[in-house]
Design an enzyme around this catalytic site. Structure first.
Site, PDB file in Angstrom:
ATOM      1  N   ARG A 255      -2.318   5.652  -3.482  1.00 57.31           N
ATOM      2  CA  ARG A 255      -1.807   5.546  -4.854  1.00 57.31           C
ATOM      3  C   ARG A 255      -2.327   4.240  -5.447  1.00 57.31           C
ATOM      4  O   ARG A 255      -1.827   3.165  -5.146  1.00 57.31           O
ATOM      5  CB  ARG A 255      -0.274   5.584  -4.851  1.00 57.31           C
ATOM      6  CG  ARG A 255       0.329   5.155  -6.185  1.00 57.31           C
ATOM      7  CD  ARG A 255       1.822   5.338  -6.237  1.00 57.31           C
ATOM      8  NE  ARG A 255       2.577   4.631  -5.225  1.00 57.31           N
ATOM      9  CZ  ARG A 255       2.890   3.343  -5.254  1.00 57.31           C
ATOM     10  NH1 ARG A 255       2.459   2.569  -6.247  1.00 57.31           N
ATOM     11  NH2 ARG A 255       3.604   2.797  -4.287  1.00 57.31           N
ATOM     12  N   HIS A 259       4.049   2.998  -8.573  1.00 59.05           N
ATOM     13  CA  HIS A 259       4.856   4.160  -8.171  1.00 59.05           C
ATOM     14  C   HIS A 259       5.270   4.946  -9.416  1.00 59.05           C
ATOM     15  O   HIS A 259       5.147   6.168  -9.462  1.00 59.05           O
ATOM     16  CB  HIS A 259       6.094   3.696  -7.408  1.00 59.05           C
ATOM     17  CG  HIS A 259       7.029   4.796  -7.043  1.00 59.05           C
ATOM     18  ND1 HIS A 259       6.736   5.741  -6.092  1.00 59.05           N
ATOM     19  CD2 HIS A 259       8.255   5.116  -7.526  1.00 59.05           C
ATOM     20  CE1 HIS A 259       7.741   6.593  -5.985  1.00 59.05           C
ATOM     21  NE2 HIS A 259       8.670   6.232  -6.848  1.00 59.05           N
ATOM     22  N   TYR A 268       3.780  -6.234  -4.108  1.00 55.75           N
ATOM     23  CA  TYR A 268       3.790  -5.863  -2.698  1.00 55.75           C
ATOM     24  C   TYR A 268       2.425  -5.422  -2.162  1.00 55.75           C
ATOM     25  O   TYR A 268       2.310  -5.095  -0.985  1.00 55.75           O
ATOM     26  CB  TYR A 268       4.833  -4.766  -2.429  1.00 55.75           C
ATOM     27  CG  TYR A 268       4.691  -3.520  -3.290  1.00 55.75           C
ATOM     28  CD1 TYR A 268       3.801  -2.502  -2.949  1.00 55.75           C
ATOM     29  CD2 TYR A 268       5.470  -3.361  -4.428  1.00 55.75           C
ATOM     30  CE1 TYR A 268       3.682  -1.361  -3.731  1.00 55.75           C
ATOM     31  CE2 TYR A 268       5.355  -2.225  -5.213  1.00 55.75           C
ATOM     32  CZ  TYR A 268       4.464  -1.222  -4.865  1.00 55.75           C
ATOM     33  OH  TYR A 268       4.348  -0.098  -5.639  1.00 55.75           O
TER      34      TYR A 268
END
Length: 364
Positions: A255, A259, A268
């Site tokens: 990805r 998100h 992150y």
């Protein structure tokens, strides 16, 4: 399993070449156009959300090949149970571009007719769709037995991410599907991150290893290779149709976006990691392969991009015409029959809104 590497080089595979023997240059060019179009849809939808036209959007950037390769393997009578990121699958099932966005605008509960698209409304509850697919698959078996049919059947296909494999629903779905030999294909898009949780903290072994524990076949495929994904999905569908039961496919992809548009992945993920996966771009490798074969040139690429831009323009024009629902709509189609508690809630909310009208305030 891989058939097209990151540089677009085709590698023969004795086990899987036969499953894509019909995919000539023209067919691969159509798959390439699919990838370009759905990436353009995703780009436009992200821009629309940033401009306030959508409340939220879960980007699919980087996962186009996993979705298109698997969706183009399906028959019209197969039924899909997806999560909330399978926009490319819905596109391949014939869902109109604007209908992909209605839910994310907050205008409807489902953007398309599931019976026409043979695809259930998107599921936001993580992993729940896997159980729904198994229930549908067991229903396929029951129908076939009642009607005295044997052999070829339709298949239920369910999509979920790596994070969903940590949910109990998915393990229960594996158990039921394997026990009943249900015609189900479990398609896991391992995009490396369950929001901010890396897959390395979710499982100590490759996710495909779980298939063996539940007594069903599993295959791990390069999810950025549209041709390989098509091959393994066709094989799994054939197994399910002919009484071989379920299969778990782990499509290893990435990805590249957030998100959802409410997420900040820079908190992150490292830039080095993103660059690593950008070099394995699913669209670029097909383009490189087709250019090497003389099928894709600047003129053809321009035509494909023009087609994608036209879809994006249709998307933007269509979403601006979607009307907000009335407040009464939230109480419609909840129960099949009149329900006194729902009626009481509706009356209470009507009185609440009337209170704003009495004071001249805006209820919103």
């Amino acid at each position: 399993m891989r058939l097209l590497d990151a540089e677009g080089v085709r590698h023969p595979d004795a086990a899987y070449d036969r499953w894509v023997g019909d995919v000539d240059d023209a067919a691969l060019l159509r798959l390439y156009e699919d990838l370009v179009v759905v990436r353009r849809i995703d780009t436009e939808a992200t821009a629309l959300q940033r401009q306030g036209q959508l409340a939220l959007w879960p980007p699919l950037l980087g996962q186009e090949a996993a979705q298109i390769g698997s969706a183009r393997a399906l028959r019209d009578d197969d039924f899909v149970f997806s999560s909330y990121r399978e926009h490319a699958v819905a596109h391949a099932r014939g869902v109109a571009p604007v209908d992909l966005l209605r839910v994310w605008r907050g205008a409807v509960g489902s953007g398309w007719n599931p019976h026409e698209a043979r695809m259930a409304p998107m599921q936001v509850i993580i992993g729940a769709q896997s159980l729904q697919a198994v229930g549908y698959g067991v229903g396929i078996l029951a129908d076939a037995e009642r009607e005295g049919r044997t052999g070829d059947t339709e298949v239920a296909v369910t999509y979920f991410g790596d994070g969903a494999t940590s949910q109990g629903d998915v393990s229960e779905a594996f158990t039921f599907a394997s026990t009943w030999s249900a015609p189900v294909v479990f398609f896991c898009q391992n995009n490396q991150w369950a929001i901010s949780e890396p897959v390395s903290l979710q499982s100590k072994v490759p996710l495909v290893e779980r298939a063996r524990g539940f007594g069903m076949p599993g295959v791990r495929v390069d999810g950025n290779d549209v041709l390989a994904v098509l091959a393994v999905t066709r094989e799994a569908l054939h197994r399910a149709r002919t009484g071989g039961g379920p299969t778990l496919i782990e499509a290893v992809t990435y990805r590249r976006g957030p998100h959802t548009t409410a997420d900040d992945p820079t908190r992150y993920r490292t830039s080095a990691e993103i660059e690593h996966w950008e070099a394995r771009d699913p669209v670029a490798r097909v383009a490189a392969h087709l250019r090497g074969r003389g099928v894709l040139d600047d003129d053809v690429e321009a035509r494909v991009q023009e087609s994608a831009d036209a879809v994006a323009a249709e998307l933007r024009a269509g979403i601006s015409q979607v009307e907000d629902p009335s407040w009464e709509a939230i109480f419609a189609d909840v129960y099949a029959e009149p329900h006194h508690e729902l009626a009481a809630e509706r009356d209470a909310y009507a009185r609440y809104l009337d209170g704003f009208e009495a004071t001249g305030e805006d209820a919103r």
